[in-house]
Every structure is written in structure tokens, then in C-alpha cells.
Write a protein that holds these residues in place. Structure first.
Motif, mmCIF file in Angstrom:
data_model
loop_
_atom_site.group_PDB
_atom_site.id
_atom_site.type_symbol
_atom_site.label_atom_id
_atom_site.label_comp_id
_atom_site.label_asym_id
_atom_site.label_seq_id
_atom_site.Cartn_x
_atom_site.Cartn_y
_atom_site.Cartn_z
ATOM 1 N N VAL A 188 0.794 -1.098 0.011
ATOM 2 C CA VAL A 188 -0.015 0.071 0.038
ATOM 3 C C VAL A 188 0.920 1.169 -0.082
ATOM 4 O O VAL A 188 2.071 1.130 0.331
ATOM 5 C CB VAL A 188 -0.769 0.135 1.136
ATOM 6 C CG1 VAL A 188 -1.920 -1.015 1.289
ATOM 7 C CG2 VAL A 188 -0.181 0.266 2.541
ATOM 8 N N THR A 189 0.250 2.302 -0.520
ATOM 9 C CA THR A 189 1.067 3.461 -0.280
ATOM 10 C C THR A 189 0.738 4.050 0.894
ATOM 11 O O THR A 189 -0.238 4.279 1.379
ATOM 12 C CB THR A 189 0.639 4.583 -1.547
ATOM 13 O OG1 THR A 189 0.888 4.109 -2.611
ATOM 14 C CG2 THR A 189 1.219 5.876 -1.156
ATOM 15 N N LEU A 190 1.902 4.197 1.939
ATOM 16 C CA LEU A 190 2.026 4.929 2.966
ATOM 17 C C LEU A 190 1.579 6.166 3.028
ATOM 18 O O LEU A 190 1.799 7.091 2.000
ATOM 19 C CB LEU A 190 3.083 4.857 3.812
ATOM 20 C CG LEU A 190 3.637 3.214 4.063
ATOM 21 C CD1 LEU A 190 4.777 3.112 4.765
ATOM 22 C CD2 LEU A 190 2.642 2.409 4.788
ATOM 23 N N ALA A 191 0.626 6.687 3.984
ATOM 24 C CA ALA A 191 0.419 7.978 4.118
ATOM 25 C C ALA A 191 0.476 8.804 5.525
ATOM 26 O O ALA A 191 0.460 8.039 6.414
ATOM 27 C CB ALA A 191 -1.213 8.276 3.725
ATOM 28 N N PRO A 192 0.763 9.984 5.663
ATOM 29 C CA PRO A 192 0.817 10.533 6.799
ATOM 30 C C PRO A 192 -0.599 10.289 7.730
ATOM 31 O O PRO A 192 -1.646 10.359 7.351
ATOM 32 C CB PRO A 192 0.790 12.091 6.535
ATOM 33 C CG PRO A 192 1.548 12.057 5.294
ATOM 34 C CD PRO A 192 0.824 11.065 4.552
ATOM 35 N N GLY A 193 -0.190 9.841 8.868
ATOM 36 C CA GLY A 193 -1.294 9.549 9.853
ATOM 37 C C GLY A 193 -1.470 7.957 9.996
ATOM 38 O O GLY A 193 -2.307 7.719 10.979
ATOM 39 N N ASP A 194 -0.813 7.177 9.434
ATOM 40 C CA ASP A 194 -0.798 5.755 9.299
ATOM 41 C C ASP A 194 0.009 5.307 10.725
ATOM 42 O O ASP A 194 1.005 5.906 10.886
ATOM 43 C CB ASP A 194 0.031 5.167 8.020
ATOM 44 C CG ASP A 194 -0.955 5.249 6.915
ATOM 45 O OD1 ASP A 194 -2.408 5.639 7.136
ATOM 46 O OD2 ASP A 194 -0.554 5.036 5.868
ATOM 47 N N LEU A 195 -0.591 4.388 11.423
ATOM 48 C CA LEU A 195 0.239 3.904 12.436
ATOM 49 C C LEU A 195 0.449 2.467 12.158
ATOM 50 O O LEU A 195 -0.269 1.679 11.448
ATOM 51 C CB LEU A 195 -0.659 3.895 13.726
ATOM 52 C CG LEU A 195 -1.159 5.034 14.284
ATOM 53 C CD1 LEU A 195 -2.193 5.001 15.488
ATOM 54 C CD2 LEU A 195 -0.047 6.087 14.587
ATOM 55 N N ILE A 196 1.636 1.920 12.576
ATOM 56 C CA ILE A 196 1.747 0.522 12.557
ATOM 57 C C ILE A 196 2.241 -0.227 13.948
ATOM 58 O O ILE A 196 3.078 0.456 14.681
ATOM 59 C CB ILE A 196 3.384 0.269 11.596
ATOM 60 C CG1 ILE A 196 2.870 1.141 10.104
ATOM 61 C CG2 ILE A 196 3.747 -1.290 11.156
ATOM 62 C CD1 ILE A 196 4.179 1.288 9.294
ATOM 63 N N MET A 197 1.582 -1.009 14.343
ATOM 64 C CA MET A 197 1.822 -1.763 15.657
ATOM 65 C C MET A 197 2.735 -3.130 14.989
ATOM 66 O O MET A 197 2.152 -3.883 14.191
ATOM 67 C CB MET A 197 0.334 -2.179 16.233
ATOM 68 C CG MET A 197 -0.618 -0.947 16.506
ATOM 69 S SD MET A 197 -2.106 -1.470 17.417
ATOM 70 C CE MET A 197 -1.149 -1.728 19.107
ATOM 71 N N THR A 198 3.826 -3.146 15.754
ATOM 72 C CA THR A 198 4.680 -3.910 15.259
ATOM 73 C C THR A 198 5.025 -5.054 15.910
ATOM 74 O O THR A 198 5.966 -5.954 15.445
ATOM 75 C CB THR A 198 6.034 -3.093 15.622
ATOM 76 O OG1 THR A 198 6.492 -3.383 16.862
ATOM 77 C CG2 THR A 198 6.085 -1.832 14.975
#
Length: 231
Positions: A188-198
């Protein structure tokens, strides 16, 4: 422009030490990213390509907080995780450039209706209702990347009523932040505001109404979450 009804308020998270809010666009979660947790869930912890699932943006909750025990479950589990906040969008991001796209970091809990997840696994159905329910992502105030000591090493832990249940180190991630963010950016194209729980270390277990969870990632943040009565 007019809407057929008033748009809902933008989902957002607190920024530590300020009155600013970080607008949340999407929440991506990395599955089975610690070997011990993969084994406790009955899976092979080898470095197969990382996989992702999602939560809705409005699943986020500022901490400290009290969460209502959700409907449709009798087996609500905690999963403590490092959270990465994206501030610059992009697709096909090179591993060497990932940190240029990261705005900050925090610690959160991927709350999971484990019985629904188990049923979904047995039937080959999606995990959405097991992972993406209301208030399923309590997260501590975000820390800007300039203040984060490291997202590559540091103790991560969670206790329930003062008893330690989960403990690991970010160095134990099967897929590092750079690796799994780069991989996600190819899907996916990442965008400002995306969160990633790792991903979460071993020790996931059930909580019940009245339990108090505390947890953190050293140098990044701590949280406290109380489980309230059934919704």
C-alpha cells in the motif's frame, strides 16, 4: 461541499508534552513478529514474509483509560506493542529510507477477542471482528522521532495487576521496523497519519473486568489501561 450528515470527528492521539494531536488515518498491525509469541500461538517463527492486518482508525484510545469489556467474547487478550507513526507518505520505500517517513513512536496494546480469532482461523475467515472492534487500540501519547532513543532495541513489557506477563526486547523482532515498514509500503502507499503496531512478545493472556494493565517500551513510553464492566 456539503455532507448528508455531519462527518465524525477525526480520530487522533495525544503528543507527549504538548496539546497537539496526531491525526490517525489507518492502523496496520504486524502478525507474529516475535519468535516466542509465534511459538506460543502454534506457528512457525521462521522469517517468512511479514503479514499484516488492520484496525479502524477510531479504534485508538488515549491512555490512561478504562475500556469497557467488549461484546461477543469471553477471552479478551492483551498484546503489548511498539507503535510507529508515519509522517511522510510513500510507496516502495527502501529500507534505508524508512526512518525518513517515520514521525514518531509510542507503545500500545492490540486488544484481541481471542475466541473469535480462534474461530476465524479454524474456518479460514478474516480476523476483523477479533482485532478491529471498538477501543481495541489503547495507545500512550506519541513521542516525536527526534526524542526516541531507538526503535531497534529496548525492553518491552506488560503487567496485569502488578504481575509481569509479557517481556521482551525490540531487538528480538523477527522483522525490524525498517524491514516491515518497507515491506508494507510495497503493498500500500503509506500516508501521513498511518500507524503500524509492530508485533508482541510472548505471554499474551486473558484479562477480566477490574484488571489493570501497565506496560511500556523503555525510553519511549508507558501506559495504564483498566478493564471495565462488560459493554
Amino acid at each position: 461541499m456539503s455532507y448528508v450528515f455531519e462527518p465524525l470527528q477525526q480520530a487522533s492521539l495525544a503528543v507527549r508534552g504538548t496539546t497537539d494531536r496526531f491525526p490517525v488515518r489507518r492502523i496496520f498491525c504486524v502478525g507474529r513478529n516475535y519468535e516466542a509469541h509465534a511459538r506460543e500461538m502454534g506457528n512457525d517463527p521462521s522469517r517468512e514474509p511479514p503479514f499484516f492486518f488492520t484496525k479502524p482508525a477510531d479504534a485508538v484510545v488515549d491512555t490512561p483509560c478504562t475500556l469497557a469489556y467488549p461484546t461477543l467474547t469471553d477471552d479478551l487478550h492483551h498484546e503489548i506493542e511498539l507503535v510507529i507513526a508515519i509522517g511522510k507518505g510513500g510507496a516502495n520505500v527502501a529500507e534505508a529510507d524508512v526512518m525518513d517517513h517515520v514521525w514518531g513512536a509510542s507503545v500500545g496494546i492490540d486488544m484481541t477477542r481471542r475466541d473469535l480469532q480462534a474461530d476465524a482461523k479454524k474456518t479460514g475467515r478474516p480476523w476483523d471482528m477479533a482485532k478491529g472492534f471498538d477501543q481495541s487500540a489503547p495507545i500512550a501519547p506519541l513521542m516525536p522521532l527526534r526524542d526516541v532513543p531507538s526503535v531497534e532495541k529496548g525492553r518491552i513489557w506488560l503487567a496485569v495487576n502488578g504481575t509481569l506477563r509479557q517481556e521482551g526486547d525490540l531487538a528480538d523482532l523477527i522483522w525490524s521496523v525498517r524491514e516491515h515498514v518497507a515491506t508494507l509500503s510495497r503493498a500500500v502507499t503509506l500516508a501521513p497519519g498511518d500507524l503500524i503496531m509492530t508485533g508482541t512478545p510472548a505471554g499474551v493472556a486473558a484479562v477480566v473486568p477490574g484488571d489493570v494493565m501497565t506496560g511500556g517500551v523503555d525510553g519511549i513510553g508507558e501506559l495504564e489501561v483498566t478493564i471495565g464492566n462488560r459493554a
